[in-house]
Design a protein around this motif. Structure first.
Motif, mmCIF file in Angstrom:
data_model
loop_
_atom_site.group_PDB
_atom_site.id
_atom_site.type_symbol
_atom_site.label_atom_id
_atom_site.label_comp_id
_atom_site.label_asym_id
_atom_site.label_seq_id
_atom_site.Cartn_x
_atom_site.Cartn_y
_atom_site.Cartn_z
ATOM 1 N N ARG A 1 0.856 -1.124 -0.092
ATOM 2 C CA ARG A 1 -0.048 -0.091 0.026
ATOM 3 C C ARG A 1 0.783 1.300 -0.125
ATOM 4 N NH1 ARG A 1 -2.885 -1.057 4.360
ATOM 5 N NH2 ARG A 1 -4.420 -1.961 3.132
ATOM 6 N N ALA A 2 0.452 2.121 -0.707
ATOM 7 C CA ALA A 2 1.148 3.269 -0.921
ATOM 8 C C ALA A 2 1.105 4.256 0.316
ATOM 9 C CB ALA A 2 0.950 4.161 -2.285
ATOM 10 N N ALA A 3 1.818 5.339 0.451
ATOM 11 C CA ALA A 3 2.006 6.115 1.650
ATOM 12 C C ALA A 3 0.860 7.311 1.327
ATOM 13 C CB ALA A 3 3.261 7.102 1.848
ATOM 14 N N GLY A 4 0.414 7.494 2.707
ATOM 15 C CA GLY A 4 -0.871 8.441 2.593
ATOM 16 C C GLY A 4 -0.066 10.107 2.423
ATOM 17 N N ALA A 5 -0.714 11.105 2.239
ATOM 18 C CA ALA A 5 -0.322 12.281 2.027
ATOM 19 C C ALA A 5 0.263 12.798 3.363
ATOM 20 C CB ALA A 5 -1.317 13.298 1.618
ATOM 21 N N LEU A 6 1.580 13.402 3.412
ATOM 22 C CA LEU A 6 2.206 13.736 4.631
ATOM 23 C C LEU A 6 2.405 15.302 4.526
ATOM 24 C CD1 LEU A 6 4.729 10.712 4.914
ATOM 25 C CD2 LEU A 6 2.417 10.923 5.846
ATOM 26 N N ALA A 7 2.593 15.706 3.465
ATOM 27 C CA ALA A 7 2.955 17.329 3.638
ATOM 28 C C ALA A 7 1.911 18.337 3.759
ATOM 29 C CB ALA A 7 3.683 17.752 2.271
ATOM 30 N N ASP A 8 2.332 19.697 4.402
ATOM 31 C CA ASP A 8 1.260 20.518 4.734
ATOM 32 C C ASP A 8 0.495 20.897 3.578
ATOM 33 O OD1 ASP A 8 1.825 20.226 7.376
ATOM 34 O OD2 ASP A 8 3.266 21.609 7.552
ATOM 35 N N GLY A 9 1.135 20.939 2.211
ATOM 36 C CA GLY A 9 0.193 21.735 1.296
ATOM 37 C C GLY A 9 1.131 23.075 1.109
ATOM 38 N N LEU A 10 0.689 23.851 0.176
ATOM 39 C CA LEU A 10 1.248 25.104 -0.274
ATOM 40 C C LEU A 10 0.179 26.232 -0.271
ATOM 41 C CD1 LEU A 10 3.396 23.986 -3.432
ATOM 42 C CD2 LEU A 10 4.147 24.277 -0.960
ATOM 43 N N LEU A 11 0.611 27.264 0.308
ATOM 44 C CA LEU A 11 -0.227 28.683 0.121
ATOM 45 C C LEU A 11 0.229 29.211 -1.302
ATOM 46 C CD1 LEU A 11 -0.021 30.117 3.773
ATOM 47 C CD2 LEU A 11 -1.951 28.794 2.709
ATOM 48 N N GLY A 12 -0.623 29.983 -1.868
ATOM 49 C CA GLY A 12 -0.452 30.594 -3.004
ATOM 50 C C GLY A 12 -1.429 31.782 -3.464
ATOM 51 N N VAL A 13 -1.654 32.414 -4.376
ATOM 52 C CA VAL A 13 -2.603 33.550 -4.766
ATOM 53 C C VAL A 13 -3.883 32.968 -4.771
ATOM 54 C CG1 VAL A 13 -0.792 34.919 -6.032
ATOM 55 C CG2 VAL A 13 -2.213 32.895 -7.465
ATOM 56 N N ASP A 14 -4.120 31.603 -5.046
ATOM 57 C CA ASP A 14 -5.372 30.963 -5.177
ATOM 58 C C ASP A 14 -5.525 30.339 -3.854
ATOM 59 O OD1 ASP A 14 -5.889 31.524 -8.148
ATOM 60 O OD2 ASP A 14 -4.610 29.877 -8.319
ATOM 61 N N GLY A 15 -5.057 30.675 -2.796
ATOM 62 C CA GLY A 15 -5.326 30.200 -1.267
ATOM 63 C C GLY A 15 -4.304 29.024 -0.962
ATOM 64 N N TRP A 16 -4.770 27.877 -0.986
ATOM 65 C CA TRP A 16 -4.145 26.587 -0.352
ATOM 66 C C TRP A 16 -4.093 25.401 -1.514
ATOM 67 C CZ3 TRP A 16 -5.961 21.901 1.583
ATOM 68 C CH2 TRP A 16 -4.967 21.214 2.301
ATOM 69 N N ALA A 17 -3.174 24.829 -1.803
ATOM 70 C CA ALA A 17 -3.305 23.498 -2.440
ATOM 71 C C ALA A 17 -2.905 22.437 -1.660
ATOM 72 C CB ALA A 17 -2.490 23.581 -3.791
ATOM 73 N N GLY A 18 -3.593 21.468 -1.439
ATOM 74 C CA GLY A 18 -3.230 20.347 -0.563
ATOM 75 C C GLY A 18 -2.512 19.215 -1.497
ATOM 76 N N VAL A 19 -2.505 18.160 -0.686
ATOM 77 C CA VAL A 19 -1.523 16.965 -1.178
ATOM 78 C C VAL A 19 -2.313 15.922 -1.357
ATOM 79 C CG1 VAL A 19 0.482 15.414 -0.760
ATOM 80 C CG2 VAL A 19 0.287 18.036 -0.174
ATOM 81 N N ARG A 20 -2.342 15.172 -2.465
ATOM 82 C CA ARG A 20 -2.880 13.884 -2.791
ATOM 83 C C ARG A 20 -2.146 12.638 -2.018
ATOM 84 N NH1 ARG A 20 -6.697 14.123 -7.096
ATOM 85 N NH2 ARG A 20 -6.875 11.459 -7.005
#
Length: 462
Positions: A242-261
């Motif tokens: 089984r692959a790893a789950g999303a661990l990073a915090d994601g990124l803030l940018g001009v469109d708000g926030w982008a998470g991690v799959r």
């Protein structure tokens, strides 16, 4: 003016008589269903009591609509521009926002998942005073796509060997091949040749197995003092974990926030082809297996069956949308005075997709038939190994719930400011995982009144 945005644009421009920009917009209390971009240095003074034309400021306690409510159905309600966009209003100017209630709709950011009420662009400066900044709920992440429910491509039955007495040297059966989608082949081993005094050995199947499994797809021995041996079964392809789950915090940018799959599941290993069967021999202890006048060679061995392809992996679960009241980006400066800044519910991460079952391995070909002696018979090829199951994917990141999220920004909260998070989203489960299983589960979102994201290259694309 009919819209706040048009008024903000005019307030940033040099006037017709050459006078400096007014740099201020006065807005009546009430609801404006529009998203606005406020040039840096332009103030927005909301909450005006416009009845009777006095444009006085009543403050937030004068009723539900005393504040100027900015509540678009989609998008981020308020942006304060900075950087190159700040030239219209002066590079060092600070925008003051007073008497405003910015209300983000659920999942209204451009990703269709997060809810962000205000963004300070790179280099923007803003003071939020006597206002209310409310994020809506983030949307739950979509589950990752499952791999196909049917099995991966199966192997092929090996070819049969030639019978005894058909040639002085009967060539072993040709191999069969299964070509899998990633270009890796599973090949059954050649059958051993049928000879006069000895039979030829069968060839091993491919690809070579990893490690040292009990079944290695070895070719069978040809007949000599003893009868020939069958080819060995090929090794099964390794199943992917089984692959790893999303661990990073994601990124803030001009469109708000982008998470991690979550990570996608990896492909299962290809099953090894079975070994080719050993060949027979035509002469045994001065006894000929074949009648006089016919070729004297023993029977050829059958080729091994090819193995099955590995299953495809599932796709990672999507991230849950964040709920962040104010996002402050690189070089921006935010001060909050006598205001409420509230996050809401972050979306839950999506579950990872499930992997595909590997294809079945198929049987080897029959050895050729013999005459008179047991040693003249060709031996059967081995079964191909099963393809390994594709890996289940990891779960997506849970959405954050933050009053303020910043990266490389200066943030000042005065004691009379109320800045609170809501409830963070939970991380998505890995594919085929139970709630008790930790493997493949994405991280939960963070719930804090203010969270500083790790510094990253401000020029990098968001």
């Amino acid at each position: 003016m009919k819209t706040l945005q048009h008024a903000a644009g005019l307030a940033a421009q040099v006037r017709d008589n050459g006078q400096a920009p007014t740099r201020r917009v006065y807005a009546c209390g009430g609801v404006f269903e529009e998203a606005i971009s406020l040039p840096q240095g332009v103030d927005l003074w909301g909450g005006r009591l416009c009845a009777g034309g006095d444009w006085s400021y009543g403050g937030p306690l004068d009723g539900q609509h005393a504040l100027t409510v900015i509540a678009p159905p989609v998008g981020i309600p308020v942006r304060v521009l900075g950087g190159d966009d700040a030239v219209l209003a002066g590079e060092d100017a600070t925008s003051v926002i007073v008497g405003v209630r910015a209300v983000a709709a659920d999942a209204s950011a451009s990703d269709g998942k997060s809810s962000i009420a205000m963004v300070l662009s790179h280099g923007a400066r803003a003071i939020v005073r006597a206002s209310e900044i409310y994020a809506g709920d983030g949307k739950d992440g979509e589950p990752g796509e499952d791999a196909p429910s049917f099995r991966a491509n199966a192997g092929v039955v090996g070819n049969n060997g030639a019978d005894a007495c058909t040639a002085d040297v009967a060539l072993g059966a040709l191999p069969v091949v299964t070509v899998c989608g990633d270009g890796i082949e599973s090949r059954g081993g050649y059958g051993g040749d049928g000879g006069l005094e000895t039979g030829g050995d069968g060839a091993s199947g491919l690809p070579e197995p990893v490690g040292n499994p009990d079944e290695r797809g070895l070719g069978g021995f040809g007949a000599s003092s003893m009868a020939c041996k069958e080819g060995q079964k090929g090794a099964d392809g390794a199943p992917a974990e089984r692959a790893a789950g999303a661990l990073a915090d994601g990124l803030l940018g001009v469109d708000g926030w982008a998470g991690v799959r979550g990570e996608d599941g990896k492909k299962g290993g290809v099953g090894q082809g079975g070994g080719g069967g050993g060949g027979g021999k035509g002469r045994d202890d001065f006894m000929n297996a074949c009648p006089t006048g016919r070729p004297q060679g023993g029977a050829a061995g059958g080729s091994g069956g090819s193995g099955g392809c590995g299953g495809e992996g599932g796709k990672g679960g999507d991230y849950g949308g964040a709920s962040i009241a104010i996002v402050a980006l690189y070089g921006s400066d935010l001060t909050v005075v006598d205001s409420k800044v509230l996050g809401a519910k972050g979306g839950d991460g999506g579950v990872g997709g499930t992997g595909q079952w590997g294809g079945a391995g198929y049987g080897g070909g029959n050895g050729g038939r013999g005459l008179v002696t047991d040693k003249s018979v060709g031996c059967r090829g081995g079964f191909g190994g099963r393809g390994g199951r594709g890996g289940d994917a990891g779960g997506g990141l849970g959405g954050h719930s933050l009053g303020i999220g910043s990266v490389g920004a200066s943030v000042t909260l005065l004691p009379d400011a109320t800045v609170l998070p809501g409830q963070a989203g939970t991380g998505g489960l890995g594919g085929n995982a139970t709630p008790e299983a930790l493997s493949g589960t994405g991280n939960d979102g963070t719930a804090l009144f203010w969270y500083r994201f790790d510094e990253q290259d401000p020029e990098a694309p968001r």
